[in-house]
Design a protein around this motif. Structure first.
Motif, PDB file in Angstrom:
ATOM      1  N   UNK A   1       0.840  -1.201   0.000  1.00 23.96           N
ATOM      2  CA  UNK A   1       0.000   0.000   0.000  1.00 23.96           C
ATOM      3  C   UNK A   1       0.876   1.252   0.000  1.00 23.96           C
ATOM      4  N   UNK A   2       1.863   1.293   0.887  1.00 20.95           N
ATOM      5  CA  UNK A   2       2.758   2.448   0.964  1.00 20.95           C
ATOM      6  C   UNK A   2       3.543   2.639  -0.326  1.00 20.95           C
ATOM      7  N   UNK A   3       3.921   1.544  -0.965  1.00 26.54           N
ATOM      8  CA  UNK A   3       4.654   1.638  -2.233  1.00 26.54           C
ATOM      9  C   UNK A   3       3.756   2.201  -3.336  1.00 26.54           C
ATOM     10  N   UNK A   4       2.517   1.781  -3.362  1.00 35.11           N
ATOM     11  CA  UNK A   4       1.600   2.257  -4.402  1.00 35.11           C
ATOM     12  C   UNK A   4       1.318   3.752  -4.283  1.00 35.11           C
ATOM     13  N   UNK A   5       1.349   4.298  -3.085  1.00 33.90           N
ATOM     14  CA  UNK A   5       1.057   5.715  -2.886  1.00 33.90           C
ATOM     15  C   UNK A   5       2.240   6.571  -3.349  1.00 33.90           C
ATOM     16  N   UNK A   6       1.985   7.495  -4.259  1.00 32.12           N
ATOM     17  CA  UNK A   6       3.053   8.361  -4.766  1.00 32.12           C
ATOM     18  C   UNK A   6       3.202   9.626  -3.931  1.00 32.12           C
TER      19      UNK A   6
ATOM     20  N   UNK B   1      -4.331   2.743  -3.752  1.00 35.22           N
ATOM     21  CA  UNK B   1      -3.342   1.760  -4.195  1.00 35.22           C
ATOM     22  C   UNK B   1      -3.214   1.674  -5.714  1.00 35.22           C
ATOM     23  N   UNK B   2      -3.983   2.488  -6.447  1.00 32.23           N
ATOM     24  CA  UNK B   2      -3.874   2.513  -7.906  1.00 32.23           C
ATOM     25  C   UNK B   2      -3.038   3.675  -8.410  1.00 32.23           C
ATOM     26  N   UNK B   3      -2.492   4.488  -7.516  1.00 36.17           N
ATOM     27  CA  UNK B   3      -1.764   5.673  -7.956  1.00 36.17           C
ATOM     28  C   UNK B   3      -0.574   5.319  -8.843  1.00 36.17           C
TER      29      UNK B   3
END
Length: 229
Positions: A27-32, A141-143
């Protein structure tokens, strides 16, 4: 702790603590974590999550864009929730939150993120908009995947991403289905990894610990949203 004081019990999760930790890492990785700023147009990417339209209404109210395209038809995970199509329900929700109807364009055909971008670009052009900056509004999580797709399909625009500002646990509660959310987080990372090889997105580095979490969750059966690649 004072005598007689009862400590509230944590609500049980539908996933194990280890699975929660792996999903939170992804989740943290997906967030830009882009800082929103004024853009020429916004695109609200269709999904099962009405929070996309809520966030679009908030950002419109802050004066960050003059027009938003809500894009999306239906998928197996949205047809019951949004029987008239994702984009139509998003528009109705945003209008209910105060966005003027004439600031909204509807793209009702897209069935994937690539189509969201391609068809929204066509809708904007038909309405007389040629944006140089675009704000993508999507699920948290789609960012990363949405950004990579847009950079591939529309490289001449400057792209920012935005989503609801929710912590992971709060998002799980808002959706009400831990397994579905983790499945989707895993599916999005698969697309981040695999879609550049197919020409659908720009390549991005995935840290080793994130990839290891992804592989553990796949082994644990969080696979319902994996694409056939």
């Amino acid at each position: 702790m004072k005598p007689g004081v009862r400590v509230p019990e944590r609500e049980p999760r539908a996933i194990t603590d280890g699975q929660w930790s792996d999903a939170k890492l992804m989740w943290d990785f997906h967030l830009l974590r882009h800082e929103p700023r004024p853009c020429d147009a916004a695109i609200g990417l269709g999904s099962h999550d009405l929070g996309v339209a809520t966030r679009a209404a908030e950002l419109y109210g802050e004066g960050l864009f003059p027009v938003v395209v809500f894009s999306g038809g239906n998928s197996p995970t949205t047809v019951a929730r949004f029987p008239r199509g994702e984009a139509v329900h998003y528009r109705e929700h945003a209008v209910g939150l105060g966005v003027p109807d004439d600031a909204i364009l509807v793209e009702p055909r897209a069935g994937n993120t690539g189509q969201n971008i391609t068809f929204s670009r066509e809708v904007l052009a038909a309405a007389g908009f040629s944006p140089k900056t675009v704000l993508l509004i999507c699920k948290p999580y789609a960012e990363r995947r949405s950004y990579a797709t847009t950079r591939k399909l529309w490289p001449e625009v400057d792209v920012l991403c935005a989503s609801e500002r929710l912590e992971f646990d709060d998002y799980l509660k808002s959706i009400g289905d831990d397994k579905l959310v983790v499945d989707m987080i895993v599916g999005d990372l698969q697309r981040v990894i695999e879609y550049p090889k197919l020409g659908f997105a720009v390549a991005q580095h995935v840290p080793r610990n994130v990839r290891a979490a992804y592989e553990r969750l796949i082994a644990a059966g969080f696979v319902s949203r994996l694409a056939r690649v």
